[in-house]
Design a protein around this motif. Structure first.
Motif, PDB file in Angstrom:
ATOM      1  N   ILE A   9      50.301   7.879  73.121  1.00  0.00           N
ATOM      2  CA  ILE A   9      49.668   7.670  74.425  1.00  0.00           C
ATOM      3  C   ILE A   9      48.465   8.604  74.524  1.00  0.00           C
ATOM      4  O   ILE A   9      48.535   9.761  74.093  1.00  0.00           O
ATOM      5  CB  ILE A   9      50.661   7.915  75.590  1.00  0.00           C
ATOM      6  N   SER A  10      47.371   8.084  75.056  1.00  0.00           N
ATOM      7  CA  SER A  10      46.177   8.921  75.196  1.00  0.00           C
ATOM      8  C   SER A  10      46.401   9.928  76.324  1.00  0.00           C
ATOM      9  O   SER A  10      47.229   9.730  77.217  1.00  0.00           O
ATOM     10  CB  SER A  10      44.953   8.064  75.522  1.00  0.00           C
ATOM     11  N   GLY A  12      44.291  10.720  78.737  1.00  0.00           N
ATOM     12  CA  GLY A  12      43.856  10.142  80.005  1.00  0.00           C
ATOM     13  C   GLY A  12      44.908   9.239  80.611  1.00  0.00           C
ATOM     14  O   GLY A  12      45.178   9.287  81.813  1.00  0.00           O
ATOM     15  N   ARG A  13      45.518   8.404  79.780  1.00  0.00           N
ATOM     16  CA  ARG A  13      46.553   7.482  80.256  1.00  0.00           C
ATOM     17  C   ARG A  13      47.786   8.252  80.723  1.00  0.00           C
ATOM     18  O   ARG A  13      48.380   7.921  81.751  1.00  0.00           O
ATOM     19  CB  ARG A  13      46.917   6.480  79.156  1.00  0.00           C
ATOM     20  N   GLU A  16      47.019   9.718  84.100  1.00  0.00           N
ATOM     21  CA  GLU A  16      47.045   8.659  85.126  1.00  0.00           C
ATOM     22  C   GLU A  16      48.485   8.315  85.515  1.00  0.00           C
ATOM     23  O   GLU A  16      48.810   8.196  86.695  1.00  0.00           O
ATOM     24  CB  GLU A  16      46.386   7.382  84.605  1.00  0.00           C
ATOM     25  N   MET A  17      49.331   8.129  84.514  1.00  0.00           N
ATOM     26  CA  MET A  17      50.721   7.772  84.765  1.00  0.00           C
ATOM     27  C   MET A  17      51.440   8.887  85.532  1.00  0.00           C
ATOM     28  O   MET A  17      52.229   8.620  86.443  1.00  0.00           O
ATOM     29  CB  MET A  17      51.457   7.489  83.452  1.00  0.00           C
ATOM     30  N   GLU A  20      50.296   8.928  89.133  1.00  0.00           N
ATOM     31  CA  GLU A  20      50.887   7.774  89.812  1.00  0.00           C
ATOM     32  C   GLU A  20      52.365   8.021  90.107  1.00  0.00           C
ATOM     33  O   GLU A  20      52.858   7.686  91.185  1.00  0.00           O
ATOM     34  CB  GLU A  20      50.712   6.508  88.954  1.00  0.00           C
ATOM     35  N   ASN A  53      45.737  11.757  71.243  1.00  0.00           N
ATOM     36  CA  ASN A  53      47.099  11.271  71.390  1.00  0.00           C
ATOM     37  C   ASN A  53      47.983  12.449  71.794  1.00  0.00           C
ATOM     38  O   ASN A  53      47.977  13.482  71.123  1.00  0.00           O
ATOM     39  CB  ASN A  53      47.562  10.669  70.058  1.00  0.00           C
ATOM     40  N   CYS A  94      55.849  14.650  80.549  1.00  0.00           N
ATOM     41  CA  CYS A  94      55.495  13.929  79.321  1.00  0.00           C
ATOM     42  C   CYS A  94      56.664  13.885  78.339  1.00  0.00           C
ATOM     43  O   CYS A  94      56.842  12.913  77.606  1.00  0.00           O
ATOM     44  CB  CYS A  94      54.266  14.574  78.659  1.00  0.00           C
TER      45      CYS A  94
END
Length: 193
Positions: A9-10, A12-13, A16-17, A20, A53, A94
């Protein structure tokens, strides 16, 4: 039992997650603080360390980030600690989505703070506050700045709480203020209700 494989997973992603996921658990200002504190980490990973990553993060990489962040703009230890605290919480999350190895968040070595580091150098001394209040009471009685300083000095409320006040929040009979969380009026409190 074998540990699950990390899922690529990047950064940035992942950020974001995370934001959220926290959206309905914390106030808007807290969420904004997470965004601000984590953007430096994402920037370092992408621009300085060429990490794209989350799986590539290691304890050594986290130490390199800590050193870079400390030295980049002469960040004060208390600010660095706040940013690393936010990073630890993010990394723990994470871990829960298999983006980084379990226990990675524990590999961040937190800076040891001295007594001086824990205090802001920007404080209003009592004698200065009394002089300013005396001036405002005499020459700018009930001006906006007079009311603001009186409220802050005598109550110690947060700026966000001060900002949330309306004239109707004052009870003149009981000489009380009612601080209310009103996100619908654009004045949410940091800790909600």
């Amino acid at each position: 039992m074998t540990e699950r494989e990390l899922e690529p997973i990047s950064l940035g992603r992942a950020k974001e997650m995370y934001l959220e996921a926290r959206k309905h658990e914390v106030s808007e200002s807290t969420l904004s603080g997470y965004h601000y504190r984590l953007k430096h980490f994402v920037r370092w990973c992408v621009d300085e360390a060429s990490i794209d990553n989350m799986n590539e993060l290691t304890g050594r990489k986290l130490q390199e980030f800590k050193t870079w962040r400390r030295d980049e703009n002469g960040l004060k230890p208390i600010k660095l600690r706040g940013q690393l605290d936010a990073l630890r919480i993010f990394l723990r999350w994470c871990e829960s989505i298999d983006a980084v190895e379990k226990g990675l968040h524990d590999k961040i070595v937190m800076p040891v703070l001295k007594k001086d580091d824990e205090q802001s150098e920007e404080i209003l001394r009592s004698e200065d506050a009394e002089k300013v209040l005396a001036y405002l009471r005499r020459f700018e009685y009930t001006s906006r700045w007079h009311v603001i300083l009186e409220l802050l000095w005598h109550t110690g409320i947060r700026l966000g709480s001060l900002y949330s006040l309306y004239v109707s929040d004052y009870d003149s009979e009981k000489e009380r203020l009612e601080i209310r969380n009103c996100p619908d009026r654009g004045t949410p409190l940091k800790n909600g209700e």
